[in-house]
Design a protein around this motif. Structure first.
Motif, short mmCIF file in Angstrom:
data_model
loop_
_atom_site.label_atom_id
_atom_site.label_comp_id
_atom_site.label_asym_id
_atom_site.label_seq_id
_atom_site.Cartn_x
_atom_site.Cartn_y
_atom_site.Cartn_z
N ARG A 391 25.22 39.42 24.44
CA ARG A 391 26.28 40.20 24.87
C ARG A 391 27.37 39.37 25.28
O ARG A 391 27.42 38.18 25.66
CB ARG A 391 25.85 40.86 26.19
N HIS A 392 28.80 39.96 24.76
CA HIS A 392 29.90 38.92 25.46
C HIS A 392 30.87 40.43 26.06
O HIS A 392 30.89 41.38 25.56
CB HIS A 392 30.69 38.39 24.00
N VAL A 393 31.66 39.79 27.01
CA VAL A 393 32.50 40.77 27.71
C VAL A 393 33.91 40.07 27.53
O VAL A 393 33.96 38.78 27.80
CB VAL A 393 32.05 40.65 29.18
N SER A 394 34.73 40.96 27.33
CA SER A 394 36.29 40.32 27.12
C SER A 394 36.99 40.77 28.52
O SER A 394 36.97 41.54 29.23
CB SER A 394 36.73 40.92 26.02
N ARG A 395 37.97 39.81 28.66
CA ARG A 395 38.93 39.91 29.73
C ARG A 395 40.39 39.36 29.21
O ARG A 395 40.31 38.22 28.58
CB ARG A 395 38.51 39.18 31.15
N LEU A 396 41.46 40.22 29.59
CA LEU A 396 42.72 39.66 29.22
C LEU A 396 43.26 38.56 30.29
O LEU A 396 42.68 38.95 31.34
CB LEU A 396 43.63 40.87 29.37
N GLU A 397 44.06 37.80 29.58
CA GLU A 397 44.35 36.66 30.60
C GLU A 397 45.19 37.37 31.81
O GLU A 397 44.94 36.70 32.92
CB GLU A 397 45.37 35.64 29.60
N ASN A 398 45.98 38.34 31.72
CA ASN A 398 46.77 38.85 32.76
C ASN A 398 45.94 40.22 33.37
O ASN A 398 46.53 41.07 33.64
CB ASN A 398 48.12 39.37 32.33
N GLU A 399 44.57 40.20 33.39
CA GLU A 399 43.86 41.36 33.63
C GLU A 399 43.69 41.39 35.38
O GLU A 399 43.33 42.31 35.82
CB GLU A 399 42.59 41.26 32.92
N ALA A 400 44.09 40.61 35.95
CA ALA A 400 44.22 40.49 37.44
C ALA A 400 44.95 41.69 37.93
O ALA A 400 44.74 42.58 38.79
CB ALA A 400 44.90 39.20 38.04
N VAL A 401 46.21 41.99 37.15
CA VAL A 401 46.58 43.45 37.64
C VAL A 401 45.67 44.85 37.64
O VAL A 401 45.95 45.50 38.50
CB VAL A 401 47.98 43.51 36.63
N LEU A 402 44.77 44.65 36.64
CA LEU A 402 43.81 45.72 36.62
C LEU A 402 42.76 45.68 37.84
O LEU A 402 42.41 46.82 38.39
CB LEU A 402 43.17 45.69 35.26
N ASP A 403 42.47 44.53 38.09
CA ASP A 403 41.53 44.25 39.29
C ASP A 403 42.18 44.74 40.48
O ASP A 403 41.48 45.37 41.43
CB ASP A 403 41.22 42.87 39.36
N ARG A 404 43.71 44.41 40.73
CA ARG A 404 44.18 45.01 41.92
C ARG A 404 44.11 46.78 41.87
O ARG A 404 44.08 47.29 42.97
CB ARG A 404 45.74 44.30 42.03
N ILE A 405 44.55 47.20 40.68
CA ILE A 405 44.55 48.63 40.80
C ILE A 405 43.14 49.02 41.13
O ILE A 405 42.83 50.20 41.86
CB ILE A 405 44.82 49.13 39.24
N ALA A 406 41.98 48.50 40.65
CA ALA A 406 40.65 49.04 40.86
C ALA A 406 40.37 48.96 42.41
O ALA A 406 39.71 49.65 42.87
CB ALA A 406 39.79 48.09 39.96
N ALA A 407 40.87 47.75 43.01
CA ALA A 407 40.66 47.38 44.36
C ALA A 407 41.41 48.77 45.27
O ALA A 407 40.82 49.22 46.10
CB ALA A 407 41.13 46.33 44.81
N ARG A 408 42.64 49.07 44.83
CA ARG A 408 43.22 50.11 45.59
C ARG A 408 42.66 51.55 45.34
O ARG A 408 42.55 52.01 46.60
CB ARG A 408 44.54 50.21 44.85
N LEU A 409 42.26 51.78 44.28
CA LEU A 409 41.62 53.06 44.16
C LEU A 409 40.09 53.10 44.83
O LEU A 409 39.76 54.32 45.34
CB LEU A 409 41.08 53.22 42.50
N LYS A 410 39.40 52.07 44.90
CA LYS A 410 38.22 51.86 45.63
C LYS A 410 38.54 52.33 47.11
O LYS A 410 37.77 52.95 48.02
CB LYS A 410 37.74 50.48 45.65
N ALA A 411 39.70 51.72 47.51
CA ALA A 411 40.09 51.82 49.08
C ALA A 411 40.47 53.41 49.24
O ALA A 411 40.56 53.77 50.25
CB ALA A 411 41.23 50.91 49.45
#
Ligand code: SF4
Length: 486
Positions: A391-411
């Motif tokens: 298995r390989h998992v991909s991540r974009l170099e600027n994907e931190a912006v998506l992490d921030r969205i995910a954290a906001r949605l979780k809250a």
């Protein structure tokens, strides 16, 4: 006891009522009048605001705009029906002061001034802002597809054109072979087959003509770089199949959650919503006069470049991540169950193994990094649920912006419900007003018992209604002249 009876239609009045008596103080037409009279129509771009010194005077664009706004507010969109309302609708008679522009004048006004309608919409939004009707904190964004005046048979993509040309070539080859066979039979002294021969030639000419038209369209697509061509409405596009619209437009709305009022609207022919979040919200921010705002949209808007553009523009976006990708399609673990550790720049997989960066590549304009741990996968008990090989998992170099969205949605998990309650509401109303509605009453009522109908009396009632309508037509001229004289 008798029912309430109206007054006699033929009664002459000593002091006739004025048209203004029929329009109450709270009637929306009084608002339309005040709103349009307060607009600077020349600045908005309306033509013929200043009448010419010579020639027959034309209608004031303010009057025609009032008629249009009234029509939109009351679901009357056709210019012919608007003309009809100027003759029979007392609110319109009041609004236009008995002016009766014909349908051509009404239609020409819309055609000549279509660009000026947007500033009018903007002025209305600014008025709502002055009245403090916007919360200016959270916008819900969504798009809907509205059908265009273009049949799907008159829309072509590169793929469909190539397919038409391929089929035409096949048919031409078959018909030409049959034509050759006819000639051979003729040479061998068989029947001449002149009739079928001429019919075949007609068919070949028709197919050849169609093929030439498709070739010309394909060449046009190559020349312009477009991916579709629509013949009746050139700007319309074939929408995604699940929208069930066929050929149409993508209408984007940004709605303020306070009173579910539309702040910004844009009509685009982009098939997907991806990439439309930042332009729609930034235009709404300019109208609302805010530098920061929150915006929520559905997963159709999930595009990293667009979300980055939102952050740069001061928009705190809430967009859920779509669950997609080859692993999900094959029923393997989705990427969500792999936890990213930003400090060590590794992923922790469901088996607790560490996946490290192993490859860099490109995904559109972004740098993509693949993470894997081949050795761990070889001996993993979870492998049947995770991958076929490793298995390989991909991540974009600027994907931190998506992490921030995910954290906001979780809250704030409730924010997605607010989106649905806010932005689906205007779309439902608009579609209902456009005649794409549903039944106005609910449930199936019990069928009345046989015998409860009275056909004879119903027939009499229908006859009575018909004769009343006839009488009304006969006296219409007299009634109108009496009212207008007042
Ligand atoms: S197959 Fe590989 S990536 Fe998947 S759970 Fe096992 S070790 Fe982790």
């Amino acid at each position: 006891m008798a029912h309430i009876s109206g007054s006699d239609r033929l009664q002459l009045l000593l002091l006739p009522e004025a048209v203004d008596d029929y329009v109450g103080p709270e009637n929306p037409v009084r608002f339309i009048e005040a709103f349009v009279d307060g607009l600077d129509l020349a600045a908005a771009g309306f033509a013929r605001v200043m009448p010419k010194a010579t020639g027959r005077p034309g209608y004031d664009p303010a009057d025609l705009l009032k008629l249009y706004v009234y029509g939109y507010l009351n679901r009357v969109r056709s210019s012919r029906r608007l003309e009809a309302e100027t003759h029979r609708n007392v609110e319109v008679i009041w609004l236009l002061r008995h002016l009766k522009p014909d349908f051509k004048t009404v239609a020409d006004f819309r055609r000549d001034n279509h660009a000026a309608f947007r500033p009018v919409f903007r002025e209305f939004v600014l008025l709502c802002r002055q009245l403090d009707l916007f919360g200016r904190e959270l916008l819900a964004v969504d798009g809907t597809r509205i059908k265009a005046v273009n049949n799907k048979d008159r829309n072509f993509t590169r793929g469909s054109l190539a397919e038409f040309i391929r089929k035409a070539d096949e048919k031409l080859a078959t018909y030409l072979k049959r034509l050759d066979d006819c000639d051979t039979q003729e040479d061998d002294g068989g029947s001449t087959g002149v009739r079928s021969d001429s019919k075949l030639k007609e068919k070949i000419a028709a197919i050849q003509g169609k093929r030439d038209r498709h070739m010309a369209m394909l060449a046009e697509l190559e020349r312009t770089g477009a991916d579709q061509i629509s013949l009746t409405d050139p700007d319309s596009r074939a929408m995604a199949k699940m929208t069930k619209v066929g050929v149409g437009y993508n209408v984007q709305l940004a709605v303020d959650v306070k009173h579910k009022l539309i702040v910004e609207q844009e009509v685009s022919n982009q098939v997907l919503d991806m990439g439309l979040l930042a332009p729609t919200v930034t235009a709404a921010m300019a109208t609302l006069g805010v530098e920061r705002i929150e915006a929520v949209a559905d997963r159709g808007y999930f595009k990293i470049e667009d979300i980055e553009a939102c952050e740069k523009a001061g928009v705190t976006a809430y967009v859920p991540k779509p669950v997609r990708g080859p692993a999900v399609r094959e029923g393997f673990f989705s990427k969500d169950v792999f936890r990213y550790d930003p400090d060590k720049n590794v992923f922790i997989c469901p088996a607790g193994q560490i996946l490290s960066p192993c490859r860099r590549g490109k995904s559109r304009d972004n740098v993509k990094i693949d993470y894997a741990n081949r050795n761990a996968c070889k001996a993993c008990a979870l492998r049947p649920r995770c991958t076929r090989t490793y298995r390989h998992v991909s991540r974009l170099e600027n994907e931190a912006v998506l992490d921030r969205i995910a954290a906001r949605l979780k809250a704030r998990p409730d924010i997605l419900d607010r989106r649905r309650e806010t932005v689906e509401h205007p779309f439902g109303t608009i579609k209902q007003w456009m005649g794409q509605g549903a039944f106005l009453m609910v449930s199936i009522r019990p069928v009345p018992q046989a015998g409860s109908f009275r056909p004879a009396r119903r027939g009499q009632a229908a006859l009575a209604r018909a004769s009343a309508v006839r009488a009304a037509f006969q006296f219409h001229g007299r009634i109108s002249s009496i009212r207008l004289a007042g």
